[in-house]
Structure formats: structure tokens, C-alpha cells
Design a protein around this motif. Structure first.
Motif, PDB file in Angstrom:
ATOM      1  N   VAL A 152     -10.610  -4.328  -7.330  1.00 23.71           N
ATOM      2  CA  VAL A 152      -9.298  -4.855  -7.041  1.00 23.71           C
ATOM      3  C   VAL A 152      -8.331  -4.500  -8.158  1.00 23.71           C
ATOM      4  O   VAL A 152      -7.232  -4.067  -7.908  1.00 23.71           O
ATOM      5  CB  VAL A 152      -9.369  -6.383  -6.826  1.00 23.71           C
ATOM      6  N   ARG A 196      -7.228  -0.778  -7.941  1.00 24.05           N
ATOM      7  CA  ARG A 196      -6.497  -0.339  -6.766  1.00 24.05           C
ATOM      8  C   ARG A 196      -5.197  -1.108  -6.555  1.00 24.05           C
ATOM      9  O   ARG A 196      -4.255  -0.573  -6.017  1.00 24.05           O
ATOM     10  CB  ARG A 196      -7.384  -0.444  -5.537  1.00 24.05           C
ATOM     11  N   GLN A 246       1.717  -3.427  -6.270  1.00 22.00           N
ATOM     12  CA  GLN A 246       1.028  -2.482  -5.401  1.00 22.00           C
ATOM     13  C   GLN A 246       1.123  -1.094  -6.010  1.00 22.00           C
ATOM     14  O   GLN A 246       2.196  -0.572  -6.236  1.00 22.00           O
ATOM     15  CB  GLN A 246       1.655  -2.494  -4.014  1.00 22.00           C
ATOM     16  N   HIS A 304      -2.246   0.966   0.214  1.00 17.20           N
ATOM     17  CA  HIS A 304      -3.394   0.507   0.990  1.00 17.20           C
ATOM     18  C   HIS A 304      -3.270  -0.990   1.243  1.00 17.20           C
ATOM     19  O   HIS A 304      -3.537  -1.811   0.381  1.00 17.20           O
ATOM     20  CB  HIS A 304      -4.692   0.840   0.241  1.00 17.20           C
ATOM     21  N   ALA A 305      -2.856  -1.368   2.448  1.00 15.55           N
ATOM     22  CA  ALA A 305      -2.551  -2.761   2.779  1.00 15.55           C
ATOM     23  C   ALA A 305      -3.756  -3.675   2.613  1.00 15.55           C
ATOM     24  O   ALA A 305      -3.612  -4.826   2.190  1.00 15.55           O
ATOM     25  CB  ALA A 305      -2.020  -2.847   4.206  1.00 15.55           C
ATOM     26  N   GLU A 306      -4.944  -3.186   2.904  1.00 16.84           N
ATOM     27  CA  GLU A 306      -6.145  -4.024   2.787  1.00 16.84           C
ATOM     28  C   GLU A 306      -6.392  -4.429   1.338  1.00 16.84           C
ATOM     29  O   GLU A 306      -6.727  -5.588   1.050  1.00 16.84           O
ATOM     30  CB  GLU A 306      -7.351  -3.265   3.337  1.00 16.84           C
ATOM     31  N   THR A 307      -6.196  -3.506   0.419  1.00 15.72           N
ATOM     32  CA  THR A 307      -6.392  -3.810  -0.994  1.00 15.72           C
ATOM     33  C   THR A 307      -5.349  -4.809  -1.483  1.00 15.72           C
ATOM     34  O   THR A 307      -5.666  -5.748  -2.211  1.00 15.72           O
ATOM     35  CB  THR A 307      -6.316  -2.518  -1.839  1.00 15.72           C
ATOM     36  N   GLN A 311      -3.754  -6.979   0.361  1.00 17.21           N
ATOM     37  CA  GLN A 311      -4.065  -8.274   0.967  1.00 17.21           C
ATOM     38  C   GLN A 311      -5.205  -8.963   0.229  1.00 17.21           C
ATOM     39  O   GLN A 311      -5.169 -10.166  -0.008  1.00 17.21           O
ATOM     40  CB  GLN A 311      -4.416  -8.114   2.457  1.00 17.21           C
ATOM     41  N   LEU A 312      -6.225  -8.189  -0.172  1.00 20.68           N
ATOM     42  CA  LEU A 312      -7.336  -8.751  -0.932  1.00 20.68           C
ATOM     43  C   LEU A 312      -6.841  -9.344  -2.257  1.00 20.68           C
ATOM     44  O   LEU A 312      -7.210 -10.460  -2.632  1.00 20.68           O
ATOM     45  CB  LEU A 312      -8.405  -7.685  -1.201  1.00 20.68           C
ATOM     46  N   ASN A 333      -3.759 -10.356  -2.935  1.00 16.10           N
ATOM     47  CA  ASN A 333      -2.951 -11.539  -2.605  1.00 16.10           C
ATOM     48  C   ASN A 333      -3.840 -12.739  -2.297  1.00 16.10           C
ATOM     49  O   ASN A 333      -3.560 -13.851  -2.743  1.00 16.10           O
ATOM     50  CB  ASN A 333      -2.026 -11.255  -1.421  1.00 16.10           C
ATOM     51  N   ASP A 334      -4.892 -12.528  -1.524  1.00 15.44           N
ATOM     52  CA  ASP A 334      -5.815 -13.615  -1.184  1.00 15.44           C
ATOM     53  C   ASP A 334      -6.524 -14.137  -2.424  1.00 15.44           C
ATOM     54  O   ASP A 334      -6.663 -15.350  -2.607  1.00 15.44           O
ATOM     55  CB  ASP A 334      -6.846 -13.159  -0.155  1.00 15.44           C
TER      56      ASP A 334
END
Length: 163
Positions: A1, A4, A32, A36-39, A41-42, A44-45
Motif C-alpha cells: 500500500v 502504490r 494518489q 489505480h482505483a483499487e489501491t 480505495q484500499l 482510504n479504507d
């Protein structure tokens, strides 16, 4: 994380700390690096579970937000000065501290709950013409305190800026 999404916490500047050792309410600043939106989001979560996450659009925006965090100790010192003054004027120190904290908390919550309301509109609402808030605001403005805040933030920004 961290590689990225380039997650930064407080003044750690990229060095991740154990999550169980992070203080409650720490602001996780996420920048950012890759689209890569998934990274993202991870990240952020992950940091959203311990505090408020503020995704930023640029390195400059990230550095400006980091510079603003340099005001935290000063805000606490301002609050302590008010509480100490109250104690000097007969209010038990613990009660004075609680009063100041609740006054500032109430104002902070009101602002957070109405993000479209400007700080300037709050100044106008609270600095009634001829009133005590207007008097105190004029006193600190005339003493240069408000200009000093901008000057101090500019100095911090120069210190942390990479460009």
C-alpha cells in the motif's frame, strides 16, 4: 500500500507506523501516485478506520495540508492561555480547561457539520459590531498575530516543500 498509494500519516512522511500505536483521531493523508482505483480505495479504507482521510490531487496540495498541521501545538497553546487566564480570574483550572475545550469543540463541530460555510462568515457572525468578540479580534489582529500565522505557515511550507 505504501509504495502504490504513497500513504503518509502526520509528519511521518511515508514511514508507516504500526496501526495499533497510532493515536485516536490521527489524520491519514493519502496521495494518489498511480491511477489505480483499487489501491487508492484500499489506502482510504485502511486509514479511514483510524481517522479522516483527505485524498489530495498534487504534491503541493499534500505539502500545504501537512504544513497546516504545524498549527496544532499552537492551537493547544492558545487554548491553554485562555484557560490559564480564566484560572487567574478565579475559575478552577480544570473547569477552565473543560470550558475552553468545549467552546472550541462546539465551534469546530459546527464548522465540520457545515463545510460550505466559510470561516469568514463565522467571523462576521461572532464579531458583533461593538461587541467583545470584535474587540478581541481587533486586538489580536493589530498585534500582528493573524499575519504571523500566515508567515509561520509559509516558513513551514518552505521547510517541507520538495520543489
Amino acid at each position: 500500500v505504501a509504495e502504490r498509494a504513497c500513504v503518509r500519516v502526520g509528519e511521518e512522511h511515508g514511514r508507516l507506523r504500526d496501526l495499533d500505536r497510532l493515536p485516536h483521531g490521527v489524520l491519514g493523508h493519502v496521495r494518489q501516485v498511480h491511477e489505480h482505483a483499487e489501491t487508492v480505495q484500499l489506502a482510504n479504507d485502511l486509514f479511514g478506520s483510524i481517522g479522516t482521510v483527505f485524498p489530495v490531487e498534487s504534491e503541493h496540495e499534500f505539502e500545504a495540508i501537512c504544513a497546516a498541521t504545524a498549527t496544532i501545538a499552537s492551537v493547544c497553546a492558545f487554548m491553554e492561555k485562555i484557560a490559564s487566564w480564566l484560572a487567574e480570574n478565579g475559575i478552577p483550572h480544570q473547569r477552565a480547561c473543560e470550558y475552553v475545550a468545549r467552546m472550541c469543540c462546539g465551534l469546530s463541530c459546527a464548522v465540520a457539520d457545515a463545510p460550505d460555510q466559510s470561516f469568514q462568515s463565522l467571523v462576521k457572525a461572532h464579531a458583533t459590531a461593538g461587541g467583545i468578540n470584535e474587540q478581541f479580534l481587533k486586538h489580536i489582529a493589530d498585534s500582528g498575530l493573524l499575519d504571523g500565522i500566515s508567515d509561520g505557515l509559509t516558513a513551514v511550507m518552505k521547510r517541507i516543500s520538495r520543489t
